[in-house]
Design an enzyme around this catalytic site. Structure first.
Site, short mmCIF file in Angstrom:
data_model
loop_
_atom_site.label_atom_id
_atom_site.label_comp_id
_atom_site.label_asym_id
_atom_site.label_seq_id
_atom_site.Cartn_x
_atom_site.Cartn_y
_atom_site.Cartn_z
N PRO A 103 -3.88 -9.05 -5.91
CA PRO A 103 -4.00 -8.68 -4.75
C PRO A 103 -3.37 -7.36 -3.59
O PRO A 103 -2.83 -7.62 -3.75
CB PRO A 103 -4.42 -9.90 -3.90
CG PRO A 103 -3.53 -10.48 -4.92
CD PRO A 103 -3.14 -9.89 -5.96
N CYS A 151 -12.65 16.64 15.79
CA CYS A 151 -13.72 17.42 15.60
C CYS A 151 -15.08 17.00 14.45
O CYS A 151 -15.06 18.08 13.41
CB CYS A 151 -12.71 18.73 15.28
SG CYS A 151 -12.09 19.50 16.43
#
Ligand code: LLP
Length: 414
Positions: free
Chosen positions: A274, A341
């Site tokens: 996990p 951006c």
């Protein structure tokens, strides 16, 4: 569940006011709760205590040395996927015999390093890789252990980018080919094929796909036994989903209830890998509101952390709750966006969000897994600092990068 909550309108991680951390260490800032981290590990461990599995925490989810060390101290092993993660595992003090190594693209150097360190086993993803590991083990005069990663061809019912157990995915080996390999196992003189591995995907919220995959390999294990091929390990991978929004994922108890009977019947030693279940809700990303921008169509809350810090919303349209560090009355519908951006640089879209103003802080929740570990320097932004909180104490477990870090490996040759 987790140790992030409001007390008197202020947001806390355990007993530490997160705003104090943001002011002291700056933003964007990852903040982890030690108690949540270790509790989640222990929850899984206790749900499966009957069979005492080796829980190999998946390093890729969050590979900070302090996180690894905290889990290793509780008895965890590690699931690694690269030479870099092998290096981290060693630096964090993980015993080699508690390390399992997956990845479809292990290089010769990575394989040799892992063999030399004496890891528990490789999870092998193709016949070509099996041959290569055999060749390298021979050249090192070693016999090395491997598990065959099975592609059980099950639908994990999760985002298609993180679904790994369908036959069209690049992972693992189909059952027919695996069977052929096992029949020829004596040809690989420097390998001991000691187990099977499955990992069908990530953020899986219901037990059915796990049950289906385990049933398939269990049947395969019985068939192998009939042929006189006996194995030692079954590695059931990771993939347990967590709550980001309104999911209702299986708990460790429910998961155990569903699969324990199947696992016990295999008679094999069980390993699990996990990642998200342990660290996902143990971490948040704290960002600061730089500007509020109203356009004719939309409101943007522009913050100082973006897709370079937490790429999950941009990459998977993932949902992360966003809470203010100081509760305020009123809400506004807005996009929470970063400074990068790209229009894909958002943390939330069209979200009803607390009426914060410039200079306020926000906590992006459930960012402990695949947050920092997937972060980058895109737009030449410095990677965030990471802080671990335990009780009323907080410690920096990774410093914020500096401008010098950005160019450390570059030259000005041309
Ligand atoms: N074992 C193997 C072989 C894996 O490939 C993975 C994750 C795990 C274990 C741990 O899975 P977990 O328990 O954390 O679900 N970046 C994506 C998740 C990619 C998972 C990759 N493999 C995300 O942010 O959702």
């Amino acid at each position: 569940m987790h140790d992030f909550k409001y007390k008197n309108n202020k947001f806390y991680c355990e007993d530490v006011k997160v705003e104090d951390l943001a002011k002291k260490f700056g933003t964007p800032l990852y903040v982890y709760s030690y108690r949540t981290l270790t509790d989640h590990y222990l929850k899984l461990k206790s749900a499966f205590s009957e069979i005492n599995p080796l829980i190999c925490y998946s390093v890729k989810a969050n590979s900070n040395l302090s996180i690894l060390k905290a889990l290793i101290a509780k008895g965890a092993g590690l699931d690694i996927v690269s030479g870099g993660e092998l290096f981290r595992a060693q630096k964090a003090g993980c015993p080699a015999q508690k390390i399992v190594y997956a990845s479809v693209g292990k290089t010769d150097q990575e394989i040799a390093a892992a063999i030399s360190k004496g890891i528990l086993f490789f999870n092998v993803e193709s016949l070509a890789e099996l041959k290569n590991i055999n060749r390298i083990a021979k050249s090192l005069n070693k016999i090395t252990r491997v598990a065959i990663r099975i592609n059980p061809d099950v639908e994990a019912k999760t985002h298609k980018y993180i679904s790994t157990g369908k036959i069209t995915n690049k992972f693992g080996i189909d059952l027919v080919s695996a069977y052929k390999i096992l029949l020829l196992r004596k040809n690989f003189k420097n390998l001991k094929i000691c187990g099977l591995h499955i990992h069908i995907g990530s953020q899986i919220t219901k037990s059915e796909p796990f049950v289906e995959a385990i049933k398939k390999v269990s049947y395969f294990i019985r068939r192998l036994k009939d042929q006189g091929i006996s194995l030692e390990y079954l590695n059931i991978g990771g993939g347990l989903g967590i709550i980001y929004d309104h999911e209702d994922p299986q708990t460790a108890q429910i998961y155990a209830g569903q699969i324990l009977p199947l696992l016990k019947r295999t008679g094999l030693k069980i390993i699990m890998e996990p990642g998200r279940f342990i660290v996902g809700n143990a971490g948040i990303l704290v960002v600061k509101v730089l500007y509020i921008k109203n356009t004719p169509k939309k409101k943007f809350i522009i913050v100082d952390g973006g897709m370079n810090d937490l790429i999950r919303p941009a990459l998977y349209s993932a949902y992360h709750n966003i809470w203010p560090l100081t509760k305020v009355s009123g809400a506004q519908k807005a996009d929470v966006v970063g400074p990068i951006c790209e229009s894909g640089d958002f943390l939330a879209k069209e979200r009803l969000i607390a009426k914060v103003k410039e200079g306020d802080y926000l906590a992006v929740m459930s960012a402990g897994a695949y947050g920092f570990s997937m972060s980058s320097n895109y737009n030449s932004r410095l990677r965030a600092a990471e802080v671990m909180v335990s009780g009323n104490k907080a410690a920096v477990i990774r410093k914020r990068e500096t401008l010098q870090d950005l160019i450390r490996n570059e030259s000005r040759t041309f």
